[in-house]
Design an enzyme around this catalytic site. Structure first.
Site, short mmCIF file in Angstrom:
data_model
loop_
_atom_site.label_atom_id
_atom_site.label_comp_id
_atom_site.label_asym_id
_atom_site.label_seq_id
_atom_site.Cartn_x
_atom_site.Cartn_y
_atom_site.Cartn_z
CD GLU A 85 41.01 45.02 38.88
OE1 GLU A 85 41.48 44.04 38.52
OE2 GLU A 85 41.35 46.08 38.59
CG ASP A 142 38.47 39.48 38.96
OD1 ASP A 142 37.59 39.78 37.82
OD2 ASP A 142 39.62 40.20 38.96
#
Length: 372
Positions: A85, A142
């Protein structure tokens, strides 16, 4: 643009001036003049850009505080571990501020330390405190998505086809390994392992649907599944609203019949993950009044006291401590959709940790990309 002066001067000098000794001296002198003249213009342009764009200073603060010399992004609020991330976010920031040296440093560390040998995805966490820096090789979707999106943007900015090739490989593996079907709808798994169960149910994180990136991926990987995933993700959000405020929790579950509930494995909170859902809706031009109404109504209930860091979507209980500054950046971004003259967004403070500072920069980039 980097490299323009160095590439243009030798070609121009060799073409325009003769090959005699005198001509060579003149060519050398003229080339030097051109180099310093255009270098001065380049410096002046960069200085003007920095003065016109105060966010450059925000990026500099972020880079100096959280990006190590080797390109590892440190989560200062979590024992200095690193995540895909954070690596993806910092790559996106470096691209947005035309900082190719830092981009390359972050990408090189991410690729060398975290990219898996069996596919183009990345192990999600690097822990410098233990004997084994990567205790879990599972990916986080993500993080993979932000890395691929940052590479795609960098390929366009710096005309670097190797970035685009890397971005495409990641996007293809996200599509092939992380998109699955539940009761006829496409969903995005948070990782390759542990989120799809034998009984047909799945565990999902709504904040892993990064809508601006999902709009970019069809240009990397021409599959109709990307548009379908985006539409089905928005449809899922309409079902994933619970409690008096009709808020989306950090994690949700979908059973084999398609029923959506807060995930039973974690506290049912609109909190540190779900705060990103409205951010990505705005950034991806998917922020309709209907989709934003629940969070706006919730935040408006705290006009005379601080917004809490989380709220339980089932019983309405709230955190005993206030939301950090990064949350307030998201709140202002959402509220300004209704404000023709939005106020300045929060800036990174000395007290902000990695996550708060990251949200502040993400919000500012979202505002810039959406023309606010």
């Amino acid at each position: 643009m980097p490299g323009t002066v160095e590439k243009w001067v030798p070609a121009f000098a060799g073409k325009r001036l003769g090959g005699t000794q005198q001509g060579t001296r003149r060519a050398s002198g003229f080339a030097a003049f051109c180099f310093w003249f255009f270098a001065a213009l380049h410096f002046a342009a960069n200085t003007a850009q920095a003065q016109d764009n105060p966010l450059v200073g925000e990026w500099t603060k972020y880079r100096d505080r959280f990006v190590a010399d080797d390109g590892r992004v440190r989560d200062t609020g979590n024992k200095d571990v690193s995540h895909t991330e954070g690596q993806g976010w910092a790559m996106l920031f470096a691209e947005s501020f035309d900082d190719r040296a830092t981009f390359d440093r972050i990408w090189r560390w991410t690729r060398d330390k975290l990219q898996r040998s069996d596919n183009a995805l990345f192990s999600w966490r690097w822990d410098p405190n233990g004997d084994k820096p990567i205790p879990d090789t599972n990916n986080a979707t993500d993080g993979d998505t932000f890395i691929a999106w940052a590479l795609a943007r960098a390929a366009q900015r710096w005309q670097a086809p190797e970035y685009r090739a890397a971005a495409r490989r990641i996007a293809v593996d996200i599509r092939e390994k992380l998109i699955t079907r539940v009761t006829g709808k496409l969903v995005l798994l948070p990782g390759t392992d542990g989120f799809k169960h034998d009984d047909g149910s799945v565990l999902l994180n709504p904040s892993y649907y990064i809508y601006p990136a999902l709009q970019e991926f069809p240009r990397l990987d021409a599959s109709p599944e990307w548009a379908r995933l985006r539409r089905d993700g928005l449809s899922l959000l309409a079902k994933a609203r619970f409690g008096v405020w009709k808020l989306t929790p950090d994690w949700i579950a979908i059973d084999k019949k398609g029923d959506v509930t807060p995930a039973p494995q974690v506290p049912p909170r609109f909190g540190y993950d779900a705060i990103r859902v409205p951010l990505y809706l705005v950034w991806g031009h998917e922020a309709t009044a209907q989709r934003l109404a629940p969070v706006i109504n919730y935040w408006n209930a705290f006009t005379d006291k601080p917004v809490p860091a989380w709220v339980d979507v089932t019983d309405g209980s709230v955190a005993p401590y206030p939301a950090p500054s990064g949350f307030h950046a998201v709140i202002e971004l959402v509220r300004e959709r209704l404000n023709p003259k939005p106020p300045p967004l929060p800036v990174i403070q000395d007290s902000d940790d990695y996550y708060a500072a990251s949200l502040i920069l993400l919000v500012n980039l979202a505002r810039k990309d959406t023309g606010r």
